[in-house]
Scaffold this motif. Sequence first.
Motif, short mmCIF file in Angstrom:
data_model
loop_
_atom_site.label_atom_id
_atom_site.label_comp_id
_atom_site.label_asym_id
_atom_site.label_seq_id
_atom_site.Cartn_x
_atom_site.Cartn_y
_atom_site.Cartn_z
N LEU A 48 0.85 -1.18 0.00
CA LEU A 48 0.00 0.00 0.00
C LEU A 48 0.90 1.24 0.00
N HIS A 49 0.53 2.26 -0.78
CA HIS A 49 1.20 3.54 -0.70
C HIS A 49 0.16 4.62 -0.43
N HIS A 50 0.64 5.83 -0.19
CA HIS A 50 -0.29 6.92 0.14
C HIS A 50 0.38 8.24 -0.22
CU LIG Z 1 4.77 4.24 0.00
#
Ligand SMILES: [Cu+2]
Length: 119
Positions: free
Chosen positions: A69-71
């Motif tokens: 997961l990235h954000h």
């Molecule tokens: Cu990330």
Amino acid sequence: MKFGNTIRRLRLPLAAVVTAGVSVGLGTLVGLALPQYSISQKGREFHPGEIAITRGGTIQIVNDDADLLHHAYIDSPKFSFDSGDQQPGSKTDITFPVGGDFDVLCAIHPKMRLVVHVK
Ligand SMILES: [Cu+2]
């Protein structure tokens, strides 16, 4: 914010866009009216890590980092953005309405940084 000023600036020729000298090793420019740059997040890094576009341009951040997961977010006085959680395989568009240099960071991986120069 002076909107009159902004509108006048938007009339700059978009043809100048591609002369930025950015080497985008990823994605394909498919003859869209506005160029769209594709940014990878493989290995918990933005690729490329730096890009130059013109005002009104859009970049697309692709979470191609397996099951991670990235954000992505931008927190600057001129322009803020928050992607929310980027699910694996998702694509996030960011359009830059104002000029300046912006850091795109990841709320999950503090070492991730993408510098976007908007002219
Ligand atoms: Cu990330």
